[in-house]
Design a protein around this motif. Structure first.
Motif, PDB file in Angstrom:
ATOM      1  N   SER A 280       0.829  -1.209   0.000  1.00  0.00           N
ATOM      2  CA  SER A 280       0.000   0.000   0.000  1.00  0.00           C
ATOM      3  C   SER A 280       0.862   1.257   0.000  1.00  0.00           C
ATOM      4  N   MET A 285      -0.710   4.968  -2.141  1.00  0.00           N
ATOM      5  CA  MET A 285      -2.147   5.155  -1.987  1.00  0.00           C
ATOM      6  C   MET A 285      -2.422   6.349  -1.070  1.00  0.00           C
ATOM      7  N   GLN A 289      -7.763   6.449   0.645  1.00  0.00           N
ATOM      8  CA  GLN A 289      -8.007   5.344  -0.283  1.00  0.00           C
ATOM      9  C   GLN A 289      -8.357   4.078   0.509  1.00  0.00           C
ATOM     10  N   THR A 291      -8.422   0.265   1.129  1.00  0.00           N
ATOM     11  CA  THR A 291      -7.607  -0.855   0.681  1.00  0.00           C
ATOM     12  C   THR A 291      -8.135  -2.125   1.328  1.00  0.00           C
ATOM     13  N   THR A 325      -6.180   3.490   3.796  1.00  0.00           N
ATOM     14  CA  THR A 325      -4.730   3.310   3.745  1.00  0.00           C
ATOM     15  C   THR A 325      -4.032   4.056   4.871  1.00  0.00           C
ATOM     16  N   GLY A 370      -6.929  -1.559  -5.526  1.00  0.00           N
ATOM     17  CA  GLY A 370      -6.624  -1.338  -4.109  1.00  0.00           C
ATOM     18  C   GLY A 370      -6.680  -2.607  -3.286  1.00  0.00           C
ATOM     19  N   THR A 371      -7.054  -3.713  -3.930  1.00  0.00           N
ATOM     20  CA  THR A 371      -7.167  -5.001  -3.253  1.00  0.00           C
ATOM     21  C   THR A 371      -5.890  -5.818  -3.442  1.00  0.00           C
TER      22      THR A 371
END
Length: 437
Positions: A280, A285, A289, A291, A325, A370-371
């Protein structure tokens, strides 16, 4: 913590020369059931081809024939692999077992020995493409392609590599290894120690569906950090990072700092927390954001009655951890490890059945950038894949989607862990620097 070893960079295959035979179709030795095989809502999600290699230091002169004949015999038990995918009247994937085009089998010779290939835990696409046969005629029509292909590559000095391409909709890692080990048992002249179960209706969705929380698992992440632009603009880079017992102990110590953990923190959970946080940060990020970390968890033993030992299919769900994040980076790694351990603990029968119902009702939506999906292959029993000349010295892959990370067993010391992931070039540079800092 001690800095990890220099990351292993996969050797490309430009200098390797492989001579391949024309593929032949291997069919079950005897007549097998026809009809249509039901695929679960979990199977529908995993419609990708996964390539693996099993590397042996030695073999016999007749090794290719032994492997090929054993494949014909094991397909009597694993007959759906000789079929092809089709669509049901509802538009869902099924396996047509009536037509049996068989399994494409290729014999090959390559101009090197096993030592010169080095670490095979994660292979450069060029090398993988030479060791695993894929049917290029169906490359743009994956549903029409074979469910399994096999290539046996003979090396200098008597070594041998078995390369497999298996459609994931047919099995998860646990089932796949049981198939390979059954194949190996037959090659050694042994009876099957596990008889496969092909009844996937035990994992049918409930009517009506009963979908329950935690609903964080169903959240679709918005890209507020321009990750899509980064992934499109930069070259993707694959790296693997080696953690020996000393480094794993240091990571676990960080993940249990304070000594007030509510639950047991394993080395896997500790390392997953470190990798999620570091990735991350490397992707830069934004603090707001969202996550998500998701982990495949086997639920075979969670059902009542349990899923049969020989079940051949997918029996995993993907519990998630979701946060901003900024929160992830600011909290101690011990807190992140707690999140992960708690998510894994949530998996019980109600959870598994709910996820099956959800996937059948809403269908799977691709994970956002974001995963991070972390899958551990460290406990897969590939050491039992003895075709008659000893267990594999190495086991590896090269199949890694952009949002995935693999934990694999060290090839020199099986207690070590190799972390494999892919990132855009600049993010990988930062990821490496953060791990070594």
């Amino acid at each position: 913590m001690p800095s990890p070893m220099e990351p292993f960079k996969a050797v490309d295959g430009s200098g390797l020369i492989v001579e391949r035979s024309t593929p032949i179709a291997v069919h079950p030795e005897h007549e097998t059931p026809g009809g249509v095989l039901f695929l679960t809502s979990i199977d529908q999600v995993t419609h990708i081809v996964v390539s693996t290699v099993y590397c042996f230091e030695r073999s016999n002169e007749n090794a290719v024939d032994v492997v090929k004949q054993a494949l014909s015999k094991v397909l009597v038990h694993y007959y759906p692999l000789a079929g092809r995918l089709a669509r049901s009247s509802e538009g869902k994937l099924v396996v047509d077992c009536q037509k049996k085009p068989g399994v494409p089998f290729v014999e090959a010779v390559i101009d090197c020995d096993l030592d010169s290939l080095g670490d095979m835990s994660y292979l450069h696409p060029d090398v993988l493409g030479k060791l695993v046969y894929k049917d290029l005629t169906t490359q743009n029509m994956p549903e029409a392609g074979p469910l399994l292909t096999a290539q046996v590559t003979k090396l200098k000095n008597g070594g041998l590599i078995l390369g497999i391409a298996l459609n994931h909709c047919m099995s998860d890692g646990i089932s796949a290894i049981k198939f390979i080990n059954s194949w190996a048992e037959i090659a050694r002249g042994k009876p099957l120690s596990v008889i496969p179960c092909h009844d996937r209706t035990i994992l049918k969705p409930r009517i009506p569906p009963q979908i329950c929380g935690p609903y964080d698992d169903f959240v679709q992440l918005s890209d507020v950090s321009n990750l899509t632009v980064l992934y499109e603009k930069e070259q993707m880079v694959h790296r693997s990072f080696h953690f020996d017992s000393e480094k794993l102990a240091a990571v676990k110590k960080m993940a249990t700092a304070g000594g007030q953990a509510k639950r047991s923190i394993t080395s896997f959970v500790a390392l997953a927390a470190l990798v999620w946080r570091t990735r991350s940060m490397a992707l830069k990020m934004k603090p707001h954001q969202q996550t998500m970390l998701t982990i495949p968890v086997d639920f075979r033993s969670k059902l009542s009655p349990p899923v049969p030992n020989g079940f051949f299919g997918n029996a995993v769900v993907f519990p998630c951890c979701l946060c901003n994040t900024g929160e992830l980076i600011d909290e101690p790694i011990a807190s992140t490890a707690e999140r992960i351990a708690e998510a894994i603990e949530r998996v019980n029968e109600d959870y598994a059945r709910s996820r099956i119902d959800y996937l059948d009702t809403y269908r799977f939506q691709e994970f956002a950038l974001g995963t991070l999906l972390i899958s551990s292959w460290t406990k897969l029993d590939y050491g039992s894949s003895d075709f008659g000349w000893g267990e594999p010295r190495q086991f590896g892959t090269g199949s890694l989607p952009a949002k995935s990370c693999l934990f694999m067993r060290g090839w020199k010391n099986k207690k070590d862990v190799v972390v494999v992931l892919s990132l855009p070039f600049s993010a990988m540079k930062t990821f490496q620097e953060l791990l070594q800092g």
